[in-house]
Write a protein that holds these residues in place. Structure first.
Motif, PDB file in Angstrom:
ATOM      1  N   ASN A  38     -20.312 -66.191 -52.840  1.00 40.27           N
ATOM      2  CA  ASN A  38     -19.721 -65.302 -53.785  1.00 40.27           C
ATOM      3  C   ASN A  38     -18.482 -64.848 -53.316  1.00 40.27           C
ATOM      4  OD1 ASN A  38     -21.890 -65.007 -56.154  1.00 40.27           O
ATOM      5  ND2 ASN A  38     -23.049 -64.690 -54.305  1.00 40.27           N
ATOM      6  N   PRO A  39     -17.395 -65.697 -52.904  1.00 36.30           N
ATOM      7  CA  PRO A  39     -16.169 -65.096 -52.181  1.00 36.30           C
ATOM      8  C   PRO A  39     -15.582 -64.353 -53.202  1.00 36.30           C
ATOM      9  CG  PRO A  39     -16.020 -67.552 -52.738  1.00 36.30           C
ATOM     10  CD  PRO A  39     -17.520 -67.241 -53.003  1.00 36.30           C
ATOM     11  N   GLY A  40     -15.003 -63.102 -52.865  1.00 36.40           N
ATOM     12  CA  GLY A  40     -13.966 -62.405 -53.615  1.00 36.40           C
ATOM     13  C   GLY A  40     -14.915 -61.390 -54.611  1.00 36.40           C
ATOM     14  N   SER A  41     -16.210 -61.663 -54.470  1.00 31.96           N
ATOM     15  CA  SER A  41     -17.320 -60.934 -55.435  1.00 31.96           C
ATOM     16  C   SER A  41     -18.429 -60.168 -54.828  1.00 31.96           C
ATOM     17  CB  SER A  41     -17.828 -61.861 -56.551  1.00 31.96           C
ATOM     18  OG  SER A  41     -16.859 -62.221 -57.590  1.00 31.96           O
ATOM     19  N   PRO A  42     -18.111 -59.382 -53.824  1.00 34.51           N
ATOM     20  CA  PRO A  42     -19.019 -58.676 -52.829  1.00 34.51           C
ATOM     21  C   PRO A  42     -20.256 -58.232 -53.787  1.00 34.51           C
ATOM     22  CG  PRO A  42     -17.129 -57.270 -52.935  1.00 34.51           C
ATOM     23  CD  PRO A  42     -16.864 -58.290 -53.576  1.00 34.51           C
ATOM     24  N   GLU A  43     -19.813 -57.604 -54.966  1.00 37.61           N
ATOM     25  CA  GLU A  43     -20.813 -57.065 -56.029  1.00 37.61           C
ATOM     26  C   GLU A  43     -22.055 -57.912 -56.339  1.00 37.61           C
ATOM     27  OE1 GLU A  43     -17.434 -58.125 -58.609  1.00 37.61           O
ATOM     28  OE2 GLU A  43     -17.568 -57.121 -56.519  1.00 37.61           O
ATOM     29  N   ARG A  44     -21.500 -59.418 -56.758  1.00 35.65           N
ATOM     30  CA  ARG A  44     -22.468 -60.326 -57.111  1.00 35.65           C
ATOM     31  C   ARG A  44     -23.226 -60.735 -55.802  1.00 35.65           C
ATOM     32  NH1 ARG A  44     -20.176 -64.241 -61.647  1.00 35.65           N
ATOM     33  NH2 ARG A  44     -18.856 -62.562 -62.751  1.00 35.65           N
ATOM     34  N   ALA A  45     -22.677 -60.786 -54.681  1.00 35.53           N
ATOM     35  CA  ALA A  45     -23.554 -61.014 -53.491  1.00 35.53           C
ATOM     36  C   ALA A  45     -24.399 -60.027 -53.175  1.00 35.53           C
ATOM     37  CB  ALA A  45     -22.484 -61.229 -52.276  1.00 35.53           C
ATOM     38  N   LEU A  46     -24.123 -58.811 -53.283  1.00 34.10           N
ATOM     39  CA  LEU A  46     -25.223 -57.906 -53.103  1.00 34.10           C
ATOM     40  C   LEU A  46     -26.297 -57.992 -54.005  1.00 34.10           C
ATOM     41  CD1 LEU A  46     -26.147 -55.570 -51.325  1.00 34.10           C
ATOM     42  CD2 LEU A  46     -24.887 -53.877 -52.887  1.00 34.10           C
ATOM     43  N   LEU A  47     -25.836 -57.888 -55.352  1.00 31.71           N
ATOM     44  CA  LEU A  47     -26.819 -58.270 -56.500  1.00 31.71           C
ATOM     45  C   LEU A  47     -27.831 -59.393 -56.162  1.00 31.71           C
ATOM     46  CD1 LEU A  47     -28.038 -57.195 -59.070  1.00 31.71           C
ATOM     47  CD2 LEU A  47     -26.296 -58.442 -60.053  1.00 31.71           C
ATOM     48  N   ALA A  48     -27.248 -60.659 -55.707  1.00 33.71           N
ATOM     49  CA  ALA A  48     -28.091 -61.791 -55.414  1.00 33.71           C
ATOM     50  C   ALA A  48     -28.921 -61.562 -54.257  1.00 33.71           C
ATOM     51  CB  ALA A  48     -27.163 -62.958 -55.226  1.00 33.71           C
ATOM     52  N   HIS A  49     -28.475 -60.801 -53.204  1.00 31.77           N
ATOM     53  CA  HIS A  49     -29.301 -60.484 -51.990  1.00 31.77           C
ATOM     54  C   HIS A  49     -30.585 -59.407 -52.447  1.00 31.77           C
ATOM     55  CE1 HIS A  49     -30.243 -59.568 -48.042  1.00 31.77           C
ATOM     56  NE2 HIS A  49     -30.287 -58.239 -48.213  1.00 31.77           N
ATOM     57  N   LEU A  50     -30.105 -58.444 -53.370  1.00 26.52           N
ATOM     58  CA  LEU A  50     -31.159 -57.653 -53.721  1.00 26.52           C
ATOM     59  C   LEU A  50     -32.180 -58.234 -54.597  1.00 26.52           C
ATOM     60  CD1 LEU A  50     -29.048 -54.590 -54.447  1.00 26.52           C
ATOM     61  CD2 LEU A  50     -30.429 -54.897 -52.468  1.00 26.52           C
ATOM     62  N   ARG A  51     -32.055 -59.368 -55.335  1.00 27.86           N
ATOM     63  CA  ARG A  51     -32.866 -59.963 -56.206  1.00 27.86           C
ATOM     64  C   ARG A  51     -33.564 -60.861 -55.318  1.00 27.86           C
ATOM     65  NH1 ARG A  51     -28.830 -61.454 -61.039  1.00 27.86           N
ATOM     66  NH2 ARG A  51     -29.054 -59.895 -62.324  1.00 27.86           N
TER      67      ARG A  51
END
Length: 71
Positions: A38-51
């Protein structure tokens, strides 16, 4: 402006997890993988990680009984 503040907070959380000596290597690597996906989208990366983490905790070895009881 509010979005920038939220992104700053998310980057702080990610930085803390990655830099904390107590973070498990597998957790660190998984979060880095999500950041790469998720380059440039840390919020999506964190959400995917939390999921992913939530999915792991819901596995049979970590399953919690339902508050409503058995079906």
């Amino acid at each position: 402006m509010q979005e920038e503040g939220l992104r700053h907070q998310i980057m702080g959380v990610i930085s803390h997890v990655l830099n904390d000596e107590g973070t498990d290597t597998h957790v660190r690597m998984a979060l880095l993988r999500h950041l790469g996906e998720n380059p440039g989208s840390p919020e999506r990366a964190l959400l995917a990680h939390l999921r992913d983490c939530a999915g792991l905790s819901a596995s049979p070895a970590h399953a919690r009984p339902s508050p409503a009881g058995p079906p």
